[in-house]
Design a protein around this motif. Structure first.
Motif, PDB file in Angstrom:
ATOM      1  N   VAL A 183      85.787  11.082 -80.319  1.00 30.58           N
ATOM      2  CA  VAL A 183      86.328  11.154 -78.958  1.00 30.58           C
ATOM      3  C   VAL A 183      87.796  10.761 -78.951  1.00 30.58           C
ATOM      4  N   ASP A 184      88.149   9.699 -79.689  1.00 32.67           N
ATOM      5  CA  ASP A 184      89.552   9.274 -79.776  1.00 32.67           C
ATOM      6  C   ASP A 184      90.458  10.430 -80.168  1.00 32.67           C
ATOM      7  N   ILE A 185      90.025  11.190 -81.181  1.00 34.99           N
ATOM      8  CA  ILE A 185      90.853  12.257 -81.740  1.00 34.99           C
ATOM      9  C   ILE A 185      90.851  13.500 -80.861  1.00 34.99           C
ATOM     10  N   GLU A 186      89.668  13.862 -80.339  1.00 36.68           N
ATOM     11  CA  GLU A 186      89.510  15.174 -79.710  1.00 36.68           C
ATOM     12  C   GLU A 186      89.918  15.237 -78.246  1.00 36.68           C
ATOM     13  N   TRP A 187      89.581  14.200 -77.466  1.00 37.68           N
ATOM     14  CA  TRP A 187      89.692  14.417 -76.032  1.00 37.68           C
ATOM     15  C   TRP A 187      91.122  14.643 -75.547  1.00 37.68           C
ATOM     16  N   PRO A 188      92.171  13.905 -76.050  1.00 40.09           N
ATOM     17  CA  PRO A 188      93.513  14.176 -75.508  1.00 40.09           C
ATOM     18  C   PRO A 188      93.995  15.593 -75.809  1.00 40.09           C
ATOM     19  N   ASP A 189      93.716  16.081 -77.030  1.00 38.10           N
ATOM     20  CA  ASP A 189      94.146  17.422 -77.422  1.00 38.10           C
ATOM     21  C   ASP A 189      93.437  18.484 -76.586  1.00 38.10           C
ATOM     22  N   SER A 235      90.113  23.152 -64.427  1.00 40.43           N
ATOM     23  CA  SER A 235      90.047  21.802 -63.867  1.00 40.43           C
ATOM     24  C   SER A 235      88.676  21.166 -64.034  1.00 40.43           C
ATOM     25  N   LYS A 236      87.598  21.941 -63.890  1.00 43.67           N
ATOM     26  CA  LYS A 236      86.254  21.365 -63.986  1.00 43.67           C
ATOM     27  C   LYS A 236      85.976  20.868 -65.395  1.00 43.67           C
ATOM     28  N   LEU A 237      86.192  21.708 -66.376  1.00 44.58           N
ATOM     29  CA  LEU A 237      85.926  21.300 -67.749  1.00 44.58           C
ATOM     30  C   LEU A 237      86.890  20.194 -68.176  1.00 44.58           C
ATOM     31  N   ARG A 238      88.135  20.270 -67.693  1.00 46.77           N
ATOM     32  CA  ARG A 238      89.123  19.232 -67.999  1.00 46.77           C
ATOM     33  C   ARG A 238      88.671  17.869 -67.467  1.00 46.77           C
ATOM     34  N   ALA A 239      88.081  17.862 -66.277  1.00 46.40           N
ATOM     35  CA  ALA A 239      87.580  16.613 -65.695  1.00 46.40           C
ATOM     36  C   ALA A 239      86.418  16.060 -66.510  1.00 46.40           C
ATOM     37  N   ASP A 240      85.553  16.949 -66.991  1.00 50.51           N
ATOM     38  CA  ASP A 240      84.430  16.507 -67.821  1.00 50.51           C
ATOM     39  C   ASP A 240      84.925  15.856 -69.107  1.00 50.51           C
ATOM     40  N   VAL A 241      85.923  16.473 -69.728  1.00 51.53           N
ATOM     41  CA  VAL A 241      86.473  15.922 -70.973  1.00 51.53           C
ATOM     42  C   VAL A 241      87.157  14.579 -70.703  1.00 51.53           C
ATOM     43  N   ALA A 242      87.877  14.474 -69.595  1.00 50.49           N
ATOM     44  CA  ALA A 242      88.532  13.213 -69.251  1.00 50.49           C
ATOM     45  C   ALA A 242      87.503  12.099 -69.049  1.00 50.49           C
ATOM     46  N   ASN A 243      86.385  12.427 -68.388  1.00 48.79           N
ATOM     47  CA  ASN A 243      85.340  11.430 -68.169  1.00 48.79           C
ATOM     48  C   ASN A 243      84.753  10.938 -69.488  1.00 48.79           C
ATOM     49  N   GLY A 266      86.403  10.870 -72.327  1.00 48.98           N
ATOM     50  CA  GLY A 266      87.429  10.030 -72.913  1.00 48.98           C
ATOM     51  C   GLY A 266      87.444   8.634 -72.313  1.00 48.98           C
ATOM     52  N   ILE A 267      87.345   8.559 -70.992  1.00 50.60           N
ATOM     53  CA  ILE A 267      87.352   7.263 -70.312  1.00 50.60           C
ATOM     54  C   ILE A 267      86.143   6.429 -70.728  1.00 50.60           C
ATOM     55  N   ARG A 268      85.019   7.110 -70.913  1.00 51.95           N
ATOM     56  CA  ARG A 268      83.784   6.382 -71.201  1.00 51.95           C
ATOM     57  C   ARG A 268      83.671   5.933 -72.652  1.00 51.95           C
ATOM     58  N   TYR A 269      84.119   6.782 -73.588  1.00 47.19           N
ATOM     59  CA  TYR A 269      83.816   6.521 -74.989  1.00 47.19           C
ATOM     60  C   TYR A 269      85.030   6.290 -75.887  1.00 47.19           C
ATOM     61  N   ALA A 270      86.230   6.648 -75.446  1.00 52.67           N
ATOM     62  CA  ALA A 270      87.405   6.414 -76.288  1.00 52.67           C
ATOM     63  C   ALA A 270      87.731   4.927 -76.319  1.00 52.67           C
ATOM     64  N   ARG A 271      88.325   4.491 -77.432  1.00 48.00           N
ATOM     65  CA  ARG A 271      88.738   3.094 -77.552  1.00 48.00           C
ATOM     66  C   ARG A 271      90.130   2.950 -76.946  1.00 48.00           C
TER      67      ARG A 271
END
Length: 327
Positions: free
Chosen positions: A256-262, A273-281, A283-288
């Motif tokens: 998640v650290d590596i993938e979500w920002p890219d 926007s919908k899929l982008r919001a899912d990816v952001a969520n 990242g917020i939940r599982y990224a360090r």
């Protein structure tokens, strides 16, 4: 062949594949172990695919549906199948003569495994002599893949490339109900749900020749959305199973650290926007959080370096904003 032979159903989704169907079906009919049925699910084709498949007669069976995508087509085929083992085959992909026998025998010899898979050759790796996933020689050996679920949690690609996969029918039916919102990476989503059920067994041998379809999901949706939906599937399975299984959270965190920002930046450019919001969520939940600033910075560098973004005012302003926050 094992004395405990089980029947095989082949499930094949098809959308406007009339020009490729014959070579795919012919290869299945020429197998050294004959399938009990080949179920072609015509996903609303307009090019005569139904007629091509129906002309074969038994054991080829045709199901017709309105266009709903490969995931839905596979699900319809799985629930129509009567075989003990279900082998998946996409239109245009050609099975080598021993494919069904080798996958069948691997599952029969390893009753603890839910699925068997082989090596897939593509136009870019026809001369492969080493298994791309395990690094083992392609010598036909068979081995159980340990810790298969954790492998999926830390990678965005399916182990069974091109759905080069045989699954026990009860597990196929249990895991095939991928949400209709998954417009891409439905093969990954299906396989990671299978991995949650038990081990896989692998045949170290090229059993399938894979040709990406010009109208297929990979081409139409692109690698970014494939990665996004795969990340969603991994998060879904992790959230469901954490606390029940020994899951390696550190590996999932690292992915998640590596993938979500890219992925997020590319979806921003694509206005999804919908899929982008899912990816952001995710990242917020599982990224360090301590790693997040550097990961976002690296993603910005990578996306900008690929070019074509400076002209986009919205991304330029986003880059300036994020860099000012990260300084």
């Amino acid at each position: 062949m094992s004395t405990n032979a089980q029947t095989i159903s082949v499930v094949m989704p098809c959308y406007n594949g009339a020009h490729e169907l014959a070579k795919t079906i012919d290869a299945l009919l020429a197998q050294t172990m004959s399938p009990g049925e080949i179920i072609v699910v015509d996903d609303g084709s307009t090019d005569g695919s139904h007629e091509v498949a129906a002309a074969y007669g038994l054991p080829v069976k045709v199901i017709r549906q309105t266009n709903a995508g490969a995931a839905v087509a596979r699900r319809e085929g799985v629930f129509a199948a009567s075989g003990d083992i279900i082998v998946f085959n996409d239109t245009g992909d050609v099975s080598r003569p021993e494919r069904l026998r080798r996958l069948h025998d691997a599952l029969v010899a390893h009753p603890q495994c839910v699925a068997a898979y082989g090596v897939t050759a593509s136009p870019t790796n026809q001369d492969t002599i080493i298994s791309p996933e395990t690094g083992r020689p392609l010598d036909g050996s068979v081995h159980v893949v340990d810790d298969v679920l954790n492998r999926y949690l830390r990678q965005c690609w399916p182990l069974a490339v091109g759905m080069n996969l045989a699954v026990r029918r009860e597990y196929a039916r249990r895991c095939i109900n991928i949400p209709s919102s998954f417009k891409a990476a439905n093969d990954y989503a299906f396989q990671i749900h299978l991995a949650a059920e038990g081990s896989f067994v692998k045949v170290e041998e090229v059993l399938l020749d894979y040709e990406p379809s010009p109208g297929g999901i990979s081409v139409n949706f692109g690698f970014t959305k494939q990665r996004a939906y795969a990340l969603k599937a991994a998060a879904m399975v992790y959230e469901t199973l954490r606390g029940e299984k020994d899951l390696e959270l550190r590996y999932f965190n690292n992915r998640v650290d590596i993938e979500w920002p890219d992925i997020w930046l590319r979806l921003y450019l694509a206005n999804d926007s919908k899929l982008r919001a899912d990816v952001a969520n995710i990242g917020i939940r599982y990224a360090r959080w301590l790693k997040m600033p550097s990961r976002i910075w690296w993603a910005l560098d990578k996306v900008e370096a690929e070019g074509g973004f400076e002209e986009r005012a919205k991304l330029t302003s986003l880059v300036r904003l994020l860099r000012s926050v990260l300084k």
